[in-house]
Design a protein around this motif. Structure first.
Motif, short mmCIF file in Angstrom:
data_model
loop_
_atom_site.label_atom_id
_atom_site.label_comp_id
_atom_site.label_asym_id
_atom_site.label_seq_id
_atom_site.Cartn_x
_atom_site.Cartn_y
_atom_site.Cartn_z
N GLY A 154 0.89 -1.14 -0.04
CA GLY A 154 0.09 -0.06 -0.20
C GLY A 154 0.78 1.23 0.06
N HIS A 155 0.26 2.47 -0.27
CA HIS A 155 1.22 3.67 -0.57
C HIS A 155 1.70 3.91 0.82
N GLY A 156 1.20 3.94 1.97
CA GLY A 156 1.44 4.29 3.22
C GLY A 156 2.78 3.21 3.71
N ALA A 157 2.42 2.01 3.47
CA ALA A 157 3.59 0.96 3.90
C ALA A 157 4.74 1.05 3.32
N PHE A 158 4.71 1.39 1.77
CA PHE A 158 5.91 1.46 0.84
C PHE A 158 6.56 2.93 1.52
N ALA A 159 5.86 4.10 2.07
CA ALA A 159 6.46 5.29 2.19
C ALA A 159 7.29 4.78 3.69
#
Length: 72
Positions: free
Chosen positions: A54-59
């Motif tokens: 997910g975008h947050g996990a990758f960030a």
């Protein structure tokens, strides 16, 4: 840390090889989709399994790299 439910929605033209690739075949490709980020082995191309974030996990993952959590 965010908990996301990523899906694999990456079009073939969306994959980009790492700028750190030096032709030694130890490369990854990344694709950004609406549902998240995909990471795959460039040697295998379209047949490679995809790690989906997910975008947050990758960030969070990128921040940990920049903070030195994964130094060899």
């Amino acid at each position: 840390m965010d908990v996301d439910e990523p899906t694999h929605d990456h079009a073939p033209e969306a994959w980009r090889k790492s700028s750190y690739s030096s032709g030694n075949h130890n490369c990854v490709e990344v694709a950004i989709g609406n549902a998240g980020i995909g990471v795959r082995d460039s040697k295998l191309g379209a047949t490679s399994p995809v790690l989906a974030f997910g975008h947050g996990a990758f960030a969070d993952f990128l921040a940990a790299i920049k903070d030195g959590w994964f130094r060899a």
